[in-house]
Design a protein around this motif. Structure first.
Motif, PDB file in Angstrom:
ATOM      1  N   TRP A 233       0.826  -1.201   0.000  1.00 24.94           N
ATOM      2  CA  TRP A 233       0.000   0.000   0.000  1.00 24.94           C
ATOM      3  C   TRP A 233       0.866   1.260   0.000  1.00 24.94           C
ATOM      4  CZ3 TRP A 233      -1.230  -4.488   2.483  1.00 24.94           C
ATOM      5  CH2 TRP A 233      -2.485  -5.026   2.204  1.00 24.94           C
ATOM      6  N   ALA A 234       0.260   2.351  -0.533  1.00 24.73           N
ATOM      7  CA  ALA A 234       0.946   3.649  -0.567  1.00 24.73           C
ATOM      8  C   ALA A 234       0.738   4.342   0.772  1.00 24.73           C
ATOM      9  CB  ALA A 234       0.401   4.496  -1.711  1.00 24.73           C
ATOM     10  N   LEU A 235       1.657   4.125   1.688  1.00 20.86           N
ATOM     11  CA  LEU A 235       1.527   4.633   3.056  1.00 20.86           C
ATOM     12  C   LEU A 235       1.458   6.164   3.091  1.00 20.86           C
ATOM     13  CD1 LEU A 235       1.346   3.787   6.007  1.00 20.86           C
ATOM     14  CD2 LEU A 235       3.851   3.877   6.125  1.00 20.86           C
ATOM     15  N   LYS A 236       2.098   6.821   2.133  1.00 23.36           N
ATOM     16  CA  LYS A 236       2.095   8.288   2.106  1.00 23.36           C
ATOM     17  C   LYS A 236       0.692   8.837   1.826  1.00 23.36           C
ATOM     18  CE  LYS A 236       6.938   8.845   0.710  1.00 23.36           C
ATOM     19  NZ  LYS A 236       7.859   9.402  -0.316  1.00 23.36           N
ATOM     20  N   ARG A 237      -0.201   8.009   1.284  1.00 20.82           N
ATOM     21  CA  ARG A 237      -1.557   8.457   0.968  1.00 20.82           C
ATOM     22  C   ARG A 237      -2.568   7.931   1.988  1.00 20.82           C
ATOM     23  NH1 ARG A 237      -2.468   7.061  -5.252  1.00 20.82           N
ATOM     24  NH2 ARG A 237      -4.443   8.135  -4.797  1.00 20.82           N
ATOM     25  N   LEU A 238      -2.077   7.631   3.183  1.00 15.36           N
ATOM     26  CA  LEU A 238      -2.935   7.107   4.246  1.00 15.36           C
ATOM     27  C   LEU A 238      -3.979   8.142   4.674  1.00 15.36           C
ATOM     28  CD1 LEU A 238      -3.586   5.011   6.498  1.00 15.36           C
ATOM     29  CD2 LEU A 238      -1.850   6.168   7.898  1.00 15.36           C
ATOM     30  N   ASP A 239      -5.245   7.703   4.723  1.00 16.18           N
ATOM     31  CA  ASP A 239      -6.338   8.539   5.229  1.00 16.18           C
ATOM     32  C   ASP A 239      -6.576   8.119   6.683  1.00 16.18           C
ATOM     33  OD1 ASP A 239      -8.820   9.590   5.971  1.00 16.18           O
ATOM     34  OD2 ASP A 239      -9.620   9.476   3.940  1.00 16.18           O
ATOM     35  N   ARG A 240      -6.124   8.940   7.641  1.00 16.15           N
ATOM     36  CA  ARG A 240      -6.159   8.546   9.046  1.00 16.15           C
ATOM     37  C   ARG A 240      -7.591   8.440   9.583  1.00 16.15           C
ATOM     38  NH1 ARG A 240      -1.199   8.266  11.088  1.00 16.15           N
ATOM     39  NH2 ARG A 240       0.497   9.333   9.987  1.00 16.15           N
ATOM     40  N   ASP A 241      -8.476   9.297   9.106  1.00 17.22           N
ATOM     41  CA  ASP A 241      -9.878   9.200   9.532  1.00 17.22           C
ATOM     42  C   ASP A 241     -10.487   7.883   9.055  1.00 17.22           C
ATOM     43  OD1 ASP A 241      -9.813  11.633  10.789  1.00 17.22           O
ATOM     44  OD2 ASP A 241     -10.545  12.748   9.046  1.00 17.22           O
ATOM     45  N   ALA A 242     -10.186   7.527   7.813  1.00 15.66           N
ATOM     46  CA  ALA A 242     -10.695   6.261   7.277  1.00 15.66           C
ATOM     47  C   ALA A 242     -10.082   5.078   8.022  1.00 15.66           C
ATOM     48  CB  ALA A 242     -10.385   6.158   5.787  1.00 15.66           C
ATOM     49  N   LEU A 243      -8.804   5.212   8.426  1.00 15.36           N
ATOM     50  CA  LEU A 243      -8.139   4.155   9.189  1.00 15.36           C
ATOM     51  C   LEU A 243      -8.855   3.914  10.508  1.00 15.36           C
ATOM     52  CD1 LEU A 243      -5.807   2.188   9.752  1.00 15.36           C
ATOM     53  CD2 LEU A 243      -4.491   4.145  10.621  1.00 15.36           C
ATOM     54  N   ILE A 247     -10.841   0.440  11.457  1.00 15.04           N
ATOM     55  CA  ILE A 247     -10.473  -0.358  12.631  1.00 15.04           C
ATOM     56  C   ILE A 247     -11.668  -0.523  13.556  1.00 15.04           C
ATOM     57  CG2 ILE A 247      -9.075  -0.391  14.729  1.00 15.04           C
ATOM     58  CD1 ILE A 247      -6.849   0.944  13.130  1.00 15.04           C
ATOM     59  N   ALA A 248     -12.410   0.561  13.758  1.00 12.65           N
ATOM     60  CA  ALA A 248     -13.591   0.492  14.626  1.00 12.65           C
ATOM     61  C   ALA A 248     -14.619  -0.484  14.071  1.00 12.65           C
ATOM     62  CB  ALA A 248     -14.208   1.886  14.779  1.00 12.65           C
ATOM     63  N   ALA A 249     -14.804  -0.451  12.753  1.00 15.90           N
ATOM     64  CA  ALA A 249     -15.775  -1.362  12.137  1.00 15.90           C
ATOM     65  C   ALA A 249     -15.310  -2.812  12.246  1.00 15.90           C
ATOM     66  CB  ALA A 249     -15.975  -0.986  10.669  1.00 15.90           C
ATOM     67  N   ALA A 250     -13.990  -3.021  12.161  1.00 17.37           N
ATOM     68  CA  ALA A 250     -13.467  -4.391  12.195  1.00 17.37           C
ATOM     69  C   ALA A 250     -13.524  -5.009  13.584  1.00 17.37           C
ATOM     70  CB  ALA A 250     -12.023  -4.399  11.673  1.00 17.37           C
ATOM     71  N   VAL A 251     -13.249  -4.200  14.605  1.00 12.75           N
ATOM     72  CA  VAL A 251     -13.190  -4.762  15.959  1.00 12.75           C
ATOM     73  C   VAL A 251     -14.529  -4.736  16.661  1.00 12.75           C
ATOM     74  CG1 VAL A 251     -10.785  -4.043  16.209  1.00 12.75           C
ATOM     75  CG2 VAL A 251     -12.587  -2.565  17.070  1.00 12.75           C
ATOM     76  N   TRP A 252     -15.501  -4.025  16.102  1.00 10.27           N
ATOM     77  CA  TRP A 252     -16.817  -3.986  16.746  1.00 10.27           C
ATOM     78  C   TRP A 252     -17.454  -5.365  16.719  1.00 10.27           C
ATOM     79  CZ3 TRP A 252     -21.892  -4.753  14.971  1.00 10.27           C
ATOM     80  CH2 TRP A 252     -22.871  -4.396  15.913  1.00 10.27           C
ATOM     81  N   ASP A 253     -18.406  -5.602  17.572  1.00 10.51           N
ATOM     82  CA  ASP A 253     -19.118  -6.865  17.734  1.00 10.51           C
ATOM     83  C   ASP A 253     -18.589  -7.596  18.956  1.00 10.51           C
ATOM     84  OD1 ASP A 253     -20.738  -8.982  17.565  1.00 10.51           O
ATOM     85  OD2 ASP A 253     -19.967  -9.808  15.692  1.00 10.51           O
ATOM     86  N   PRO A 254     -18.913  -7.093  20.161  1.00  9.95           N
ATOM     87  CA  PRO A 254     -18.428  -7.696  21.398  1.00  9.95           C
ATOM     88  C   PRO A 254     -18.952  -9.097  21.626  1.00  9.95           C
ATOM     89  CG  PRO A 254     -20.125  -6.059  21.860  1.00  9.95           C
ATOM     90  CD  PRO A 254     -19.786  -5.925  20.404  1.00  9.95           C
ATOM     91  N   ASP A 255     -20.028  -9.481  20.924  1.00  9.78           N
ATOM     92  CA  ASP A 255     -20.597 -10.810  21.124  1.00  9.78           C
ATOM     93  C   ASP A 255     -20.060 -11.829  20.142  1.00  9.78           C
ATOM     94  OD1 ASP A 255     -22.240  -9.857  23.169  1.00  9.78           O
ATOM     95  OD2 ASP A 255     -23.722  -9.158  21.719  1.00  9.78           O
TER      96      ASP A 255
END
Length: 376
Positions: A233-243, A247-255
């Motif tokens: 990936w092009a790290l210089k074009r990282l969108d931190r808000d999207a990151l 991450i929040a969408a991936a780790v969500w689901d406590p059950d």
């Protein structure tokens, strides 16, 4: 006929519901080609692809875009809301049962599939589809009437549920649900690894389901895996808000079921998928495409960027709509105006992606016609 052990090594399977949407079907075909999928099971297609096996009402489809050496693909049966095909030594059943069907129709369709399964001479059967039924057996918070009926049907048919965790398979503005289910006989269930709901934009309310089929004793890596295919990936074009949103969408689901992966290899594959999806959501890839990757004739960098933008918009909308995340209030204080703005952003991103696919296909077709006119 090919031996099942040879047929299912590194076999990639995808399951989808397209909501009768043309752009969603185009995107599925492109995704399947890019990921080199061998077998696709579709509910509510926009049209019936060539060489596909479909139900009588064309609501359930089975497609084998990649013909493995020595593996046959042929129609076996078709009924109301379901179709069956033989793929090598595997019998595959695709099913779609509308939520508008009354209980007698629902039970009649299940009864027809059960009769077909009972008559099959092979113990290697895979049943996939959108049954519009909810049950705790496949991750729903509670059973519906149809869910209880379907659970009894599964037990009586000698099938096992392959769904893992409680990730929604259908996401609408009104809420989420798990209605896309995968069943298999014990012989096939033992060959399944990496069953997952994919974090990809589909242009449908339903998300893709993907998994691999191979003998449980096999240590052979997936057929399509190659050292040179590792993405960058092009790290210089990282969108931190999207990151942060990804991450929040991936780790969500406590059950979620922490033991959803049956072995270390599957767990590693699932973790790799999560990391890849997060990276794709927040920055573009770099470098040439892997030599073993295929693409449809109309795919372009523009469409790739629009799909990534659509995925980022979906992550932002999904993150703030969740009232709780890990026990902490996240979107509870979100105003109606903010929700409407995020929903509109996601809707506009989907429309932009859908429009770009249509225009690019039309332009590519015109260019193809011109080459025919120029051909002596």
């Amino acid at each position: 006929m090919a031996d099942i052990s040879a047929t299912v090594i590194a076999t990639k399977v995808m399951q989808a519901n397209l909501n009768h949407c043309a752009a969603a079907q185009d995107l599925l075909v492109a995704s399947a080609a890019r990921w080199m999928v061998d077998l696709i099971v579709i509910a509510e297609p926009y049209s019936i692809p060539p060489s596909a096996v479909s139900s009588r009402c064309s609501s359930a489809v089975i497609l084998a875009p990649s013909r493995l050496p020595g593996t046959s693909f042929e129609r076996l049966a078709a009924g109301e809301g379901w179709a069956a095909a033989r793929w090598g030594e595997l019998t595959v059943v695709s099913c779609y049962i509308s939520p508008g069907h009354k209980r007698p129709v629902f039970e009649r369709i299940l009864g027809a599939i059960r009769s077909f399964v009972a008559q099959c001479r092979t113990p290697k059967i895979l049943v996939l589809g959108d049954f519009n039924s909810k049950s705790v057996d496949w991750g729903c918070p509670e059973d519906s009437v149809r869910g209880r009926i379907l659970r009894t049907w599964v037990e009586g048919s000698g099938l096992r549920v392959l769904n893992r965790g409680s990730e929604p398979t259908c996401v609408r503005a009104q809420g989420t649900s798990i209605v896309d289910v995968t069943f298999a006989t014990p012989d096939v269930a033992a060959t399944v690894s990496g069953w997952r709901v994919m974090d990809e934009e589909t242009l449908s309310d339903h998300r893709y389901i993907a998994f691999d089929l191979r003998p449980p004793s096999s240590r052979v890596p997936p057929r399509h895996t190659h050292p040179s295919s590792s993405p960058r990936w092009a790290l210089k074009r990282l969108d931190r808000d999207a990151l942060r949103a990804a991450i929040a969408a991936a780790v969500w689901d406590p059950d979620a079921d922490q033991d959803s992966c049956p072995d270390t290899e599957s767990e590693a594959a699932a973790l790799r998928d999560v990391a890849t999806n997060i990276s794709d959501a927040c920055m573009p890839r770099t470098g040439a495409a892997p030599p073993n990757r295929r693409s449809v004739y109309w795919w372009s960098t523009e469409i790739e960027d629009l799909r990534n933008a659509c995925l980022r918009a979906r992550h932002r909308y999904a993150e703030l709509r969740r009232p709780f995340q890990g026990g902490v209030a996240v979107g509870a204080g979100m105003s109606a105006e903010t929700e409407m703005a995020l929903r509109a952003e996601y809707r506009d991103a989907r429309e932009a992606l859908s429009g770009a696919i249509g225009k690019t296909k039309f332009r590519a077709w015109e260019e193809f016609i011109l080459t025919l006119d120029q051909d002596p």
